[in-house]
Write an enzyme that holds these catalytic residues in place. Structure first.
Site, PDB file in Angstrom:
ATOM      1  CE  LYS A  44      -3.751  -0.402   2.591  1.00 25.56           C
ATOM      2  NZ  LYS A  44      -4.312  -0.570   3.951  1.00 25.56           N
ATOM      3  NE  ARG A  57      -5.259   3.505   3.859  1.00 24.58           N
ATOM      4  CZ  ARG A  57      -5.338   3.717   2.544  1.00 24.58           C
ATOM      5  NH1 ARG A  57      -4.777   4.809   2.004  1.00 24.58           N
ATOM      6  NH2 ARG A  57      -5.957   2.860   1.773  1.00 24.58           N
ATOM      7  N   GLY A  82      -7.149  -9.653   7.697  1.00 29.40           N
ATOM      8  CA  GLY A  82      -6.955 -10.240   9.020  1.00 29.40           C
ATOM      9  C   GLY A  82      -6.016  -9.425   9.881  1.00 29.40           C
ATOM     10  CG  MET A 101      -5.048  -2.469  13.267  1.00 37.26           C
ATOM     11  SD  MET A 101      -4.055  -1.036  13.535  1.00 37.26           S
ATOM     12  CE  MET A 101      -4.639   0.015  12.239  1.00 37.26           C
ATOM     13  NE  ARG A 159      -6.185  -4.540  -3.188  1.00 36.58           N
ATOM     14  CZ  ARG A 159      -6.705  -4.636  -1.987  1.00 36.58           C
ATOM     15  NH1 ARG A 159      -5.918  -4.763  -0.939  1.00 36.58           N
ATOM     16  NH2 ARG A 159      -7.997  -4.579  -1.803  1.00 36.58           N
ATOM     17  CG  HIS A 209      -9.828 -45.061  -4.220  1.00 38.12           C
ATOM     18  ND1 HIS A 209     -11.175 -44.872  -4.412  1.00 38.12           N
ATOM     19  CD2 HIS A 209      -9.387 -45.786  -5.277  1.00 38.12           C
ATOM     20  CE1 HIS A 209     -11.540 -45.488  -5.512  1.00 38.12           C
ATOM     21  NE2 HIS A 209     -10.470 -46.060  -6.058  1.00 38.12           N
ATOM     22  NE  ARG A 229      -3.110 -44.606 -11.085  1.00 40.61           N
ATOM     23  CZ  ARG A 229      -3.255 -43.284 -11.231  1.00 40.61           C
ATOM     24  NH1 ARG A 229      -4.088 -42.794 -12.120  1.00 40.61           N
ATOM     25  NH2 ARG A 229      -2.551 -42.466 -10.482  1.00 40.61           N
ATOM     26  CD  GLU A 289       5.721 -47.626  -7.709  1.00 45.46           C
ATOM     27  OE1 GLU A 289       4.806 -46.889  -7.350  1.00 45.46           O
ATOM     28  OE2 GLU A 289       5.565 -48.600  -8.459  1.00 45.46           O
ATOM     29  CB  SER A 331       7.646 -43.153 -15.006  1.00 47.21           C
ATOM     30  OG  SER A 331       6.655 -42.201 -14.718  1.00 47.21           O
ATOM     31  N   GLY A 346       7.185 -42.589  -9.554  1.00 48.02           N
ATOM     32  CA  GLY A 346       5.849 -42.696  -8.960  1.00 48.02           C
ATOM     33  C   GLY A 346       5.936 -42.016  -7.606  1.00 48.02           C
ATOM     34  CB  THR A 347       6.194 -38.438  -6.725  1.00 46.89           C
ATOM     35  OG1 THR A 347       5.048 -38.038  -7.462  1.00 46.89           O
ATOM     36  CG2 THR A 347       7.444 -38.163  -7.507  1.00 46.89           C
ATOM     37  CG  ASN A 348       0.896 -40.591  -5.797  1.00 50.16           C
ATOM     38  OD1 ASN A 348       1.285 -39.440  -5.893  1.00 50.16           O
ATOM     39  ND2 ASN A 348      -0.164 -41.052  -6.418  1.00 50.16           N
ATOM     40  CG  ASP A 349       3.500 -46.446  -3.851  1.00 53.83           C
ATOM     41  OD1 ASP A 349       3.203 -46.710  -2.670  1.00 53.83           O
ATOM     42  OD2 ASP A 349       2.868 -46.864  -4.829  1.00 53.83           O
ATOM     43  CB  CYS A 360       3.489 -41.203 -13.844  1.00 53.09           C
ATOM     44  SG  CYS A 360       4.116 -42.584 -12.882  1.00 53.09           S
ATOM     45  CE1 TYR A 376       6.561 -39.140 -18.553  1.00 52.18           C
ATOM     46  CE2 TYR A 376       8.547 -39.478 -19.861  1.00 52.18           C
ATOM     47  CZ  TYR A 376       7.546 -39.980 -19.045  1.00 52.18           C
ATOM     48  OH  TYR A 376       7.527 -41.311 -18.722  1.00 52.18           O
TER      49      TYR A 376
HETATM   50  P1  ADP Z   1      -7.682  -2.084   3.700  1.00 53.11           P
HETATM   51  O1  ADP Z   1      -6.245  -2.443   3.684  1.00 53.11           O
HETATM   52  O2  ADP Z   1      -8.513  -2.956   4.566  1.00 53.11           O
HETATM   53  O3  ADP Z   1      -8.233  -1.870   2.332  1.00 53.11           O
HETATM   54  P2  ADP Z   1      -7.367   0.757   3.927  1.00 53.11           P
HETATM   55  O4  ADP Z   1      -6.169   1.202   4.669  1.00 53.11           O
HETATM   56  O5  ADP Z   1      -7.305   0.794   2.467  1.00 53.11           O
HETATM   57  O6  ADP Z   1      -7.769  -0.677   4.467  1.00 53.11           O
HETATM   58  O7  ADP Z   1      -8.574   1.640   4.426  1.00 53.11           O
HETATM   59  C1  ADP Z   1      -9.898   1.297   4.211  1.00 53.11           C
HETATM   60  C2  ADP Z   1     -10.662   2.463   3.663  1.00 53.11           C
HETATM   61  O8  ADP Z   1     -10.553   3.574   4.515  1.00 53.11           O
HETATM   62  C3  ADP Z   1     -10.183   2.984   2.341  1.00 53.11           C
HETATM   63  O9  ADP Z   1     -10.676   2.217   1.300  1.00 53.11           O
HETATM   64  C4  ADP Z   1     -10.772   4.366   2.334  1.00 53.11           C
HETATM   65  O10 ADP Z   1     -12.117   4.329   1.931  1.00 53.11           O
HETATM   66  C5  ADP Z   1     -10.687   4.755   3.769  1.00 53.11           C
HETATM   67  N1  ADP Z   1      -9.518   5.621   3.946  1.00 53.11           N
HETATM   68  C6  ADP Z   1      -8.273   5.277   4.253  1.00 53.11           C
HETATM   69  N2  ADP Z   1      -7.477   6.365   4.290  1.00 53.11           N
HETATM   70  C7  ADP Z   1      -8.250   7.429   3.995  1.00 53.11           C
HETATM   71  C8  ADP Z   1      -8.006   8.821   3.849  1.00 53.11           C
HETATM   72  N3  ADP Z   1      -6.813   9.332   4.005  1.00 53.11           N
HETATM   73  N4  ADP Z   1      -9.058   9.590   3.518  1.00 53.11           N
HETATM   74  C9  ADP Z   1     -10.277   9.067   3.350  1.00 53.11           C
HETATM   75  N5  ADP Z   1     -10.568   7.777   3.455  1.00 53.11           N
HETATM   76  C10 ADP Z   1      -9.568   6.951   3.783  1.00 53.11           C
HETATM   77 MG    MG Z   2      -7.859  -0.632   1.061  1.00 58.49          MG
HETATM   78 MG    MG Z   3       2.784 -46.963  -6.916  1.00 58.03          MG
END
Ligand code: ADP
Ligand code: MG
Ligand code: MG
Length: 890
Positions: free
Chosen positions: A24, A93, A102, A104, A342, A458, A564, A754, A773, A775-778, A840, A860
Site C-alpha cells: 500500500k 493504515r 486479518g 489491523m 494494487r 483413493h 493404470r 517408487e 517414471s 511414482g512420487t505417491n509411493d 507420473c 516430462y
Molecule cells: P484495507 O487495507 O482494509 O483496504 P485501507 O487502509 O485501504 O484498508 O482503508 C480502508 C478504507 O478507509 C479505504 O478504502 C478508504 O475508503 C478509507 N480511507 C483510508 N485512508 C483514507 C483517507 N486518508 N481519507 C479518506 N478515506 C480513507
Molecule cells: Mg484498502
Molecule cells: Mg505406486
C-alpha cells in the site's frame, strides 16, 4: 549509532520499495509521483515494525522522524493536526508486502477531540458531517487500539448505540440521522467508552497517533493474520508498514462518496471498469453493507466529469503498472482522490483473458503474460463452477481434492448412487472413505464427499483422474452407515437430500446451488499455445480410457505417462477377474485369463487409436489381488445368510471357498505387500496376458496404418533382479505375440521409480530400462514413512504448526524425496544417457513440483487430463524464470 531512516514521505518512496514500505505504501508513493490526486502522508517502514516486535519498545528515532514528517505534511497543507480551528485529520493504515486480510482495521478521522471538533464545524459549517466523523473515530480507535479483547469496547457495542438511536428516531439509514442524532451518538459513545475503559477517551491528537502506530505494529501478530500467513505461505518475518495519511471526506454530503473499482472485470476479464460506490459515505461503508452501493456505471451518469477523470486515472494506472488494477477512491465535494491501488485479484477466466488482451494491446509481452497467470487457476476454465449468487454459507469444509462444483442428491454408497443415477437424478456420493469398489458409484456421481482420507486418498486420485468435483477429509461430517444419515453442526442429511459441493474451495452447502459449464474460449487456446513455445518439459497425461486420452489430447497432452491397467479389471469384468483369482489349477486360471485377454486388448486398441502415434506408458498390474475381492466381513455375512436360509450346498460351498481365499490374501500391510512387480513374479500369468494384450493391440493398430509406441512399465521395482527377471519373460511374450500377429512394433520396457531402493540403485537399474517414471505417491510415502491414506490425520496439523513447510503429498518434498530423485536422475543418466525420465505421481500436476522437475532436468511430467494445461503453464513458467529464482516465491 544514528537511528535508520524509518519514515518516508509519500514523495520519497516508489513502487520498487514494497519490502520496506509495504504494498500500500509503495503504491501510494508511486501514485504521488505520477501525479495522481493522492492525499499526502508518510509511511513507517516494515523494519521499524520488526524492531518493535523484537524489543517490545518504541523504536529509537521513530517518534522524532514521525514528528518531522508530520510537520512537513502540515506545512504543505497549511493546517495542523488537532488545531482547534480547521484541523488536519489523519488515517492510520496497515500494509505489508502482500495484501493480507486479518490484520489491523484502518483508523479514520484521527485527531478529533472536543476542540478540533468545534474547529471542523466552524471551518466547514457542516456539524452533521463533523459528528459523523467523530463517532466513527471513537468507535474505530476504541475497537482497534484499546479494546484488546474486551467486547464492550469493540465496534459492535457502538453499533448497538447507533441502532438504538436510529430505531428511536424511526430512520432506516445512517445517512438519515439528523445532526442532533449524530451528536447524541458521539456523546453516548464517549460516555460508553469512559464507563468501560475506566478513563476518558484519549484526546491528545499526538498521543492518538502514537498509540495507533503501535496498534498497527502489534496487529502483525494477530491470530487471524498468523493463520492467514500460514495458509498463504507468507513469511512471518516481513512485518507491516504503517501509512499515515491526511483525510479526505466522502461523508460531507450528497456531492461526496467513496468507492472501489477494478480497471477490468475481475470475474470475466472484460475491458470495462467494474465497481461500486456509495454517496455520502466513508471508509468501509461500501463493503460493510451499511447501504446498498451503486454500480460504477451510475457514477458515469451522476458525476460525468468525475467519472471521466476516474477513467483517465484507470488508464494511467494500467499503463503504468501494466496490469489490471484494483482502486480505492473517495470523492470530496466533487473532487476525486485516489487512496489505494494494487494488482486486482481475478478468476482464472479473467486472468487468461486479461493476459491475452494485454499482449494484443501491446502492454505486455507473451512471456510476461505467461508469468501473470497462476497455473492452478486454469483448472477453473475446465470444470463446471458452482455459482453462489445469494452467498449461501457452507455447512462444512474439507480438503479441496477435486475442483469444480456439483449439485445433487446424497447417496451413502455406490449401489445407491448408481440406482439414483439410473433414475436420472444427479448424485453426490457421500462416504467415509472410498475404495476401488466404489469406482462405479463415483463415476455415476456428479461429486464425491468423504469424511476421511487425504489429498492422495483413493477418492482424491479418482477425482482428479476423472475430473469429479470432490471434497475429502471433511472431518466435521459424521456419517452413520446404519441409519444412512450424516450430521454436521446441528444439521442432518438424509439419503436423497440435495447438497452442493465446491471442490475448488472445499465447501459443502445444504442447498441446491447451480453450476456453470466449462467454456474453452479462444483466448484460452491462444494462451496455451504460448506455453508450448517456452517450456522445455514435455507434458503427458495419466489416462486409462480412450475417452480420457482423447480429452487429454485436446488439452495438449503429448502422450500417456501412466495408464493404470487395474481400473480395466473393474465394473462388469470383476467377475472374470475373481474367477481368475479363485482358480485352483493353472488350467482354470489360463481359461479365465483367456477371457480377459481380448477385453484388455480392446482397451489398448482404443487408447492407441486415440493417442495416434504419441507414446503410451502402460503400467502392468499394481494392486494386491484382495482389492478385486469383496471384503471378508461381507462374505462372512453372506455365508451366514445362505446357511441360515438353507441355500443349496453348492452355493454355500462356493461362498466358503471365497471366504477362505479372501482370508488367505489378507495382508497386514498391503501397501508393502504382494503387489506391483512382486505379484507379477509370483503369479506371472496376469502380466503375460497383459503384455500379450498390449503388443497384440499395438500390432493390430499398426497394421491398420496408425503409428504406435507402447512403453511397458513395471511397477514397484526395488532390486534390479526383479526387473531383469520379468523383462526376460515379458520380452519373450512380446516376441511371440508379434510373430503370431505377423507385425513388428517398437516397444520399450521401463520401470516406475517408487521404492527408495530403486532410486538409490539407479545405476544398476538404468542399464536395463529405456525409461524411468517417478511414482512420487509411493516414493513419498516410502521415503517419508507416511501412509497416504492416514496422513490426513496429522499432515494438515504439521503444516499449520510450521513443522513442515508444505504437505509432501501435495508438492514434492524437494529436500528429502526430491534429493533422492536428483541422485537417481544423475546416476541413471551416467550409465544410460538416452534414458527417458518422467514423473507420473500426483505431483505431476502440481506447479511447484513441475518447477522442481524442470530444475532436475526430467524429460516430462504426467498428470490427470484436466491438469495438463496447468502443467504446461507451470513448465513454461519454470523455463521463463530459470536463474531468476522461483516464480512461486512468497
Ligand atoms: P484495507 O487495507 O482494509 O483496504 P485501507 O487502509 O485501504 O484498508 O482503508 C480502508 C478504507 O478507509 C479505504 O478504502 C478508504 O475508503 C478509507 N480511507 C483510508 N485512508 C483514507 C483517507 N486518508 N481519507 C479518506 N478515506 C480513507
Ligand atoms: Mg484498502
Ligand atoms: Mg505406486
Amino acid at each position: 549509532m544514528a537511528a535508520p531512516k524509518r519514515v518516508y514521505l509519500f514523495a520519497e518512496g516508489d513502487k520498487s520499495m514494497r519490502d520496506l514500505l509495504g504494498g500500500k505504501g509503495a503504491n501510494l508513493a508511486e501514485m504521488t509521483h505520477i501525479g495522481l490526486p493522492v492525499p499526502p502522508g508518510f509511511t513507517i517502514t516494515t523494519e521499524t515494525c520488526n524492531d518493535y516486535l523484537e524489543t517490545g519498545e518504541f523504536p529509537d528515532g521513530l517518534w522524532d522522524q514521525v514528528l518531522d514528517a508530520l510537520a512537513k505534511v502540515e506545512k504543505d497543507q497549511g493546517k495542523t493536526l488537532g488545531d482547534p480551528k480547521d484541523p488536519l485529520l489523519f488515517s492510520v493504515r496497515s500494509g505489508s508486502k502482500f495484501s493480507m486480510p486479518g490484520m489491523m482495521d484502518t483508523i479514520l478521522n484521527l485527531g478529533l477531540n472536543a476542540e478540533s471538533l468545534a474547529g471542523i464545524i466552524e471551518a466547514t459549517g457542516n456539524a452533521r458531517f463533523a459528528y459523523d466523523s467523530y463517532r466513527r473515530f471513537i468507535m474505530m480507535f476504541s475497537d482497534v487500539v484499546l479494546a484488546e479483547g474486551r467486547a464492550e469496547l469493540e465496534k459492535e457495542a457502538y453499533e448497538e448505540i447507533l441502532e438504538e438511536i436510529k430505531h428511536r428516531l424511526g430512520v432506516e439509514l445512517d445517512t438519515d440521522i439528523p445532526t442532533e442524532g449524530m451528536k447524541e451518538l458521539v456523546d453516548r459513545s464517549l460516555a460508553h467508552f469512559e464507563q468501560h475503559y475506566g478513563s476518558a477517551f484519549p484526546s491528545d491528537p499526538k498521543e492518538q497517533l502514537r498509540l495507533s502506530i503501535l496498534a498497527v505494529f502489534k496487529s502483525w501478530n494477530n491470530p487471524r493474520a498468523v493463520i492467514y500467513r500460514n495458509k498463504e505461505k507468507i513469511d512471518h518475518k516481513l512485518g507491516t508498514a504503517v501509512n499515515c495519511q491526511t483525510m479526505v471526506f466522502g461523508n460531507m454530503g450528497d456531492d461526496c462518496g467513496t468507492g472501489v473499482a477494478f480497471t477490468r472485470n475481475p470475474a470475466t476479464g472484460e475491458r470495462k471498469i467494474f465497481g461500486e460506490f456509495l454517496r455520502n459515505a466513508q471508509g468501509e461503508d461500501v463493503v460493510a453493507g451499511v447501504r446498498t452501493p451503486q454500480s460504477i456505471d451510475q457514477l458515469a451518469e451522476e458525476f460525468p466529469a468525475i467519472y471521466g477523470e476516474f477513467e483517465a486515472v484507470c488508464n494511467k494506472l494500467e499503463d503504468h503498472y501494466r496490469d489490471m488494477q484494483d482502486i480505492e477512491f473517495t470523492i470530496e465535494k466533487q473532487r476525486l482522490y485516489i487512496l489505494q491501488c494494487r494488482s486486482g485479484k481475478r478468476t482464472g477466466v479473467a486472468a487468461v483473458r486479461t493476459a491475452v488482451e494485454m499482449v494484443n494491446e501491446g502492454i505486455i509481452s507473451e512471456q510476461e503474460a505467461l508469468l501473470r497467470v497462476a497455473p492452478e487457476s486454469l483448472e477453473q476454465l475446465l470444470h463446471p463452477r458452482l455459482t453462489n449468487p445469494t452467498n449461501a454459507k457452507p455447512i462444512a469444509r474439507g480438503l479441496n481434492a477435486g475442483p469444480g462444483g456439483a449439485v445433487g442428491h446424497v447417496a451413502f454408497d455406490s449401489p445407491a448412487a448408481i440406482k439414483m443415477e439410473a433414475e436420472g437424478k444427479p448424485v453426490i456420493l457421500v462416504r467415509k472413505i472410498t475404495n476401488p469398489d466404489d469406482l462405479g458409484g463415483m463415476l455415476a456421481s456428479k461429486g464425491v464427499l468423504t469424511s476421511e482420507g487425504g489429498r492422495t486418498s483413493h477418492a482424491a486420485l479418482v477425482a482428479r483422474q476423472y475430473g469429479i468435483p470432490t471434497i475429502c477429509g471433511c472431518k466435521d461430517l459424521r456419517i452413520d452407515d446404519a441409519s444412512r444419515t450424516a450430521t454436521v453442526g446441528g444439521i442432518t442429511l438424509n439419503e436423497g437430500d440435495v447438497i452442493s459441493i465446491d471442490g475448488t474451495a472445499g465447501e459443502v452447502f445444504n442447498v441446491a446451488l447451480s453450476t456453470e459449464p466449462a467454456s474453452m474460449s479462444g483466448d484460452f487456446g491462444v494462451f496455451m499455445s504460448w506455453t508450448d513455445k517456452y517450456r522445455k518439459l514435455g507434458v503427458r497425461t495419466n489416462a486409462d480410457t480412450p475417452e480420457q486420452s482423447a480429452e487429454a489430447v485436446t488439452f495438449g497432452a503429448e502422450g500417456i505417462g501412466l495408464c493404470r491397467t487395474e481400473h480395466m479389471f473393474l465394473g462388469d469384468r470383476v467377475e472374470v477377474v475373481r474367477e481368475m483369482i479363485l482358480s485352483e489349477t493353472d488350467d482354470d486360471r489360463k481359461t479365465a485369463l483367456a477371457k480377459l485377454l481380448p477385453l484388455q486388448r480392446e482397451d489398448f486398441v482404443g487408447i492407441f487409436r486415440a493417442m495416434d502415434g504419441k507414446p503410451v506408458t502402460i503400467r502392468l498390474i499394481d494392486p494386491p489381488l484382495h482389492e478385486f475381492l469383496p471384503h471378508a466381513e461381507e462374505v462372512r455375512h453372506e455365508l451366514n445368510a445362505l446357511t441360515q436360509a438353507g441355500a443349496p450346498v453348492a452355493e454355500i460351498a462356493a461362498q466358503a471357498k471365497l471366504l477362505a481365499k479372501v482370508e488367505d490374501l489378507h495382508e497386514q500391510n498391503p501397501m508393502l505387500g504382494l503387489r506391483g512387480c512382486r505379484l507379477s513374479i509370483v503369479l506371472p500369468g496376469i502380466t503375460e496376458m497383459q503384455v500379450s494384450a498390449i503388443i497384440g493391440a499395438a500390432c493390430e493398430v499398426k497394421t491398420a496404418g496408425i503409428d504406435v509406441h507402447p512403453e511397458i512399465m513395471i511397477p514397484l521395482v526395488g532390486h534390479v533382479n526383479e526387473l531383469t527377471y520379468l523383462q526376460e519373460i515379458l520380452d519373450r511374450v512380446a516376441r511371440e505375440t508379434m510373430t503370431a500377429e505377423g507385425a513388428e512394433v517398437d516397444y520399450q520396457f521401463g520401470t516406475m521409480i517408487e521404492v527408495p531402493r530403486a532410486a538409490l540403485t539407479a545405476a544398476e537399474i538404468a542399464q536395463h530400462a529405456s525409461f524411468f517414471s517417478f511414482g512420487t505417491n509411493d516414493l513419498t510415502q516410502m521415503t517419508f514413512g507416511i501412509s497416504r491414506d492416514d496422513a490426513g490425520k496429522f499432515l494438515p496439523e504439521y503444516v499449520q504448526m510450521g513443522i513442515l513447510k508444505g504437505d509432501p503429498t501435495e508438492s514434492i518434498d524437494t529436500t528429502g524425496v526430491g534429493r533422492l530423485m536428483e541422485i537417481c536422475v544423475r546416476e541413471a543418466r551416467e550409465v544410460n544417457p538416452k534414458i527417458k525420465l518422467g514423473i507420473c505421481g500426483e505431483h505431476g500436476g502440481d506447479p511447484a513440483s513441475v518447477e522442481f522437475c524442470h530444475q532436475i532436468g526430467l524429460n516430462y511430467v504426467s498428470c490427470s487430463p484436466k491438469r495438463v494445461p496447468v502443467a504446461r503453464l507451470a513448465a513454461a513458467q519454470a523455463a521463463l524464470s530459470e536463474g531468476k529464482g522461483s516464480s512461486r516465491d512468497k
